[in-house]
Design an enzyme around this catalytic site. Structure first.
Site: not given
Length: 387
Positions: A128, A249
């Site tokens: 990420q 997330e």
């Protein structure tokens, strides 16, 4: 959701439990925590076993390569794999829990066909690239620039806290495709790209954590070229796509960890009974309260997963409620572990110590607790924004 199990769901649990009992003894030994290539190979091997057995992407939509399982089947899977001590997603948590679901929800048919099968098979690992040195909690202040040159973006900038960049094949990358101006506020002008980590101009520098591990990295981008076809969503619409990523997330990525924490709590109670700490009434009350908190978090998890399925697979803002409560409960769990275990929690050779140090990051990772409080206040309670 209906908390009773149908005959079909009980059969699903029995089949999964039998498969786990057969396959787990066949796994090779876990590699050293410092051996990231070895850990990637171990995690990828487990993911391939799941894929071959039909359990990879269990709750993903069928047209994204998953099985389209019900929320209850998904939760049964999490319960049984944790109960059996099966490996978790490991080094590819970004691909399986963040980037993959985002592409499934927002990507084109071509993008889904290109990136999702390798994630489910364990062939490709993602990292990420969101936070920057000057854009953490205020993510919309990011400065990494992407200038369009024909069919490519030319990217220059830097990222930090890039999870598993050291073993990743792809990066979910946020870039600014239009400068901030009076006409373009900072939340606009952002795009979400899939960047190959072997592209020329990408430099990765590992960061050593308090526990001595290097699962995070700085990443420097020097005129890196990424095809425009790798953009997920429209140009300058990346903030909306990012909210989809962050909803995964915060909303569903931690569900397996709640099950693990409940198991850890049981281990602590048994340890306290064995070493005499159970005689302390204050400690017993603390363990009892944590038992209640994690029980409530599991029910909230069930609700969030159900809401996710009803809204097309994208979790709602209830994920912020969960993230806020879970982060603090996890920290208290491992503070309590230190009380129960004493000196055993002082050695970096002990897994308890590493878990306790890791728990300190949970009120920061995936959005700080302060950010989650703002989201809950403004989007759920309808309170006015602070000045």
């Amino acid at each position: 959701m209906d908390l009773t199990y149908t005959e079909e769901e009980q059969e699903f649990r029995a089949r999964l439990r039998a498969w786990l009992a057969e396959v787990l003894p066949q796994l090779p030994p876990k590699p050293s925590p410092d051996d990231w290539p070895g850990r990637r190979a171990y995690d990828a091997g487990w993911q391939r076993r799941l894929y071959d057995a039909g359990y990879a992407g269990l709750h993903w939509p069928a047209d994204a390569g998953g099985r389209g399982a019900t929320p209850t089947q998904h939760l049964i899977y999490l319960e049984e794999t944790e109960r059996a001590g099966a490996p978790y997603v490991g080094a590819n948590f970004v691909g399986l829990l963040h980037a993959g679901p985002t592409i499934a929800a927002e990507g084109t048919a071509e993008q889904r066909a290109r990136w999702l099968p390798p994630v489910l098979r364990g062939d490709e690992v993602w990292c990420q690239g969101f936070s920057e040195p000057d854009a953490g909690s205020d993510l919309a202040s990011l400065r990494t620039r992407a200038v369009r040159d024909g069919d490519e973006y030319v990217i220059t900038g830097s990222k930090i806290w890039t999870s598993h960049a050291e073993v990743a094949d792809w990066c979910e990358l946020l870039v600014r495709t239009e400068p901030v101006s009076e006409a373009v506020p900072k939340h606009r002008g952002i795009s979400w790209l899939a960047m190959p980590m072997d592209a020329p101009g990408v430099t990765v520098r590992p960061l050593r954590t308090l526990a001595g591990s290097t699962e995070f990295a700085e990443m420097f981008l020097d005129e890196v070229r990424v095809p425009v076809a790798n953009r997920v969503g429209a140009e300058n619409d990346g903030w909306r796509v990012t909210m989809v990523t962050l909803s995964f997330e915060r909303g569903t990525a931690f569900v397996g960890e709640v099950v693990a924490c409940r198991r850890t709590l049981g281990e602590l109670a048994r340890t306290a009974k064995a070493n005499g700490r159970w005689d302390d009434p204050v400690l017993r009350r603390r363990l009892g309260r944590l038992y209640g908190e994690f029980g409530a978090l599991w029910r909230l998890t069930q609700w969030n997963v159900s809401e996710s399925e009803r809204s097309g697979g994208v979790p709602g803002i209830g994920g912020s409620v969960f993230k806020l409560a879970y982060s603090h409960a996890r920290q208290e769990l491992y503070d309590t572990a230190a009380e129960v275990l004493g000196a055993q929690c002082l050695s970096l050779e002990e897994e308890w110590t590493l878990d306790r140090l890791s728990s300190l990051s949970y009120t920061i990772a995936a959005g700080t607790s302060q950010i989650q409080q703002n989201i809950v206040a403004e989007r759920i309670l309808g309170l006015p924004k602070g000045r």
